[in-house]
Design a protein around this motif. Structure first.
Motif, mmCIF file in Angstrom:
data_model
loop_
_atom_site.group_PDB
_atom_site.id
_atom_site.type_symbol
_atom_site.label_atom_id
_atom_site.label_comp_id
_atom_site.label_asym_id
_atom_site.label_seq_id
_atom_site.Cartn_x
_atom_site.Cartn_y
_atom_site.Cartn_z
ATOM 1 N N GLN A 1 58.538 28.233 46.657
ATOM 2 C CA GLN A 1 59.696 28.794 47.176
ATOM 3 C C GLN A 1 60.871 28.155 46.975
ATOM 4 O O GLN A 1 62.378 28.812 46.624
ATOM 5 C CB GLN A 1 59.598 29.277 48.714
ATOM 6 C CG GLN A 1 58.881 30.296 49.021
ATOM 7 C CD GLN A 1 58.969 30.753 50.703
ATOM 8 O OE1 GLN A 1 58.227 30.014 51.285
ATOM 9 N NE2 GLN A 1 59.946 31.650 50.984
ATOM 10 N N CYS B 1 60.849 37.058 55.221
ATOM 11 C CA CYS B 1 60.495 35.997 54.057
ATOM 12 C C CYS B 1 61.833 35.490 53.663
ATOM 13 O O CYS B 1 62.711 36.227 53.108
ATOM 14 C CB CYS B 1 59.524 36.298 53.059
ATOM 15 S SG CYS B 1 58.870 35.185 51.686
ATOM 16 N N LEU B 2 61.811 34.302 53.367
ATOM 17 C CA LEU B 2 63.220 33.662 52.834
ATOM 18 C C LEU B 2 63.380 34.211 51.375
ATOM 19 O O LEU B 2 64.512 34.158 50.913
ATOM 20 C CB LEU B 2 63.287 32.165 52.955
ATOM 21 C CG LEU B 2 63.229 31.607 54.397
ATOM 22 C CD1 LEU B 2 63.085 30.035 54.544
ATOM 23 C CD2 LEU B 2 64.380 31.920 55.106
ATOM 24 N N HIS C 1 50.669 33.680 55.745
ATOM 25 C CA HIS C 1 51.910 34.268 54.837
ATOM 26 C C HIS C 1 52.031 32.786 54.045
ATOM 27 O O HIS C 1 52.624 33.287 52.839
ATOM 28 C CB HIS C 1 53.114 34.316 55.950
ATOM 29 C CG HIS C 1 54.324 34.546 55.223
ATOM 30 N ND1 HIS C 1 55.044 35.731 55.457
ATOM 31 C CD2 HIS C 1 55.208 33.929 54.450
ATOM 32 C CE1 HIS C 1 56.214 35.735 54.822
ATOM 33 N NE2 HIS C 1 56.192 34.565 53.992
ATOM 34 N N GLU C 2 52.245 31.682 54.582
ATOM 35 C CA GLU C 2 52.736 30.354 53.830
ATOM 36 C C GLU C 2 51.522 30.324 52.743
ATOM 37 O O GLU C 2 52.075 29.980 51.337
ATOM 38 C CB GLU C 2 52.939 29.033 54.753
ATOM 39 C CG GLU C 2 54.058 29.355 55.771
ATOM 40 C CD GLU C 2 55.414 30.104 55.148
ATOM 41 O OE1 GLU C 2 55.671 29.913 53.828
ATOM 42 O OE2 GLU C 2 56.023 30.563 55.770
ATOM 43 N N HIS D 1 51.543 32.304 49.473
ATOM 44 C CA HIS D 1 52.900 31.995 48.659
ATOM 45 C C HIS D 1 52.281 31.138 47.403
ATOM 46 O O HIS D 1 52.710 31.052 46.418
ATOM 47 C CB HIS D 1 54.016 31.263 49.184
ATOM 48 C CG HIS D 1 55.204 32.053 49.947
ATOM 49 N ND1 HIS D 1 55.827 32.973 49.055
ATOM 50 C CD2 HIS D 1 55.438 32.257 50.897
ATOM 51 C CE1 HIS D 1 56.595 33.419 49.960
ATOM 52 N NE2 HIS D 1 56.470 33.170 51.223
ATOM 53 N N GLU E 1 57.974 33.343 57.576
ATOM 54 C CA GLU E 1 58.899 33.140 56.413
ATOM 55 C C GLU E 1 58.195 33.024 55.280
ATOM 56 O O GLU E 1 58.981 32.425 54.413
ATOM 57 C CB GLU E 1 60.363 32.310 56.874
ATOM 58 C CG GLU E 1 60.529 32.249 58.190
ATOM 59 C CD GLU E 1 61.679 33.406 58.367
ATOM 60 O OE1 GLU E 1 61.834 33.968 57.323
ATOM 61 O OE2 GLU E 1 62.016 33.658 59.530
HETATM 62 NI NI NI Z 1 57.402 33.539 52.830
#
Ligand code: NI
Length: 186
Positions: free
Chosen positions: A52, A102-103, A144-145, A148, A186
């Motif tokens: 990210q 999510c950012l 979630h993380e 990514h 996020e």
């Molecule tokens: Ni995210």
């Protein structure tokens, strides 16, 4: 220390598989974590993965704030945790649907099914092993993380796209139904 630019959905770095980190205790990794911590605090998120911030490495940060813990077993508050080269395995087939943001997908929120209980392993910044079994929000934020790191964003995990929308609009919907929407991971 620096606040890093966060990649948004559609950027190729978010679709790629991130690479393993060979030396978790290197100066380069330590500096990356410092910058990611500052970036996450600035963005007020619960978690952040290296891709990210445009770094294709297998490293995530996450926390479980007191107000996001659930009634689930093994879901205590968690201070900011660094996890390097994480591996996640579901325990059982049970899934729960919960709200996530999510950012990298700013302004949006969606309801995402995730495994209710998982075991995760990885390394901390000093190279020592982590091996935990968790549930609830803790399990959700880790899934979630770690997604990514494999090029997966939460909308790709959704099964009901009618529950995907702008935070402002979805909050109105939730207010009508007296159901609380909280940005989860996020
Ligand atoms: Ni995210």
């Amino acid at each position: 220390m620096a606040i890093l630019k966060i990649a948004r959905m559609g950027h190729p770095i978010l679709r790629a598989r991130a690479e393993e980190i060979s030396d978790p205790s290197s100066e380069e990794v330590r500096r990356l974590v410092e910058d990611m911590v500052e970036t996450l605090e600035d963005a007020k998120g619960a978690g952040l993965a290296a891709p990210q911030v445009h770094v294709p490495k297998r490293l995530v940060l996450f926390s479980v704030p007191q107000d996001r813990t659930t009634e689930a077993e093994d879901d205590p508050p968690q201070v900011l945790q660094v996890l390097i080269n994480p591996v996640v395995e579901p325990i059982g087939e049970d899934r729960e649907v919960g709200w996530e943001a999510c950012l990298s997908v700013p302004g949006m929120i969606g309801a995402v099914p995730r495994y209710a209980r998982i075991r995760y392993r990885g390394l901390t910044l000093d190279g020592s092993p982590v091996d935990r079994t968790v549930s609830g929000f803790h399990a959700r934020v880790v899934q979630h993380e770690c997604d990514h790191l494999d090029g997966i964003l939460y909308p790709m995990r959704m099964t009901d796209m009618s529950l995907f929308g702008f935070v402002e609009e979805m909050s109105r919907l939730a207010a009508e139904s007296e159901e609380e929407i909280e940005a989860a991971a996020e």
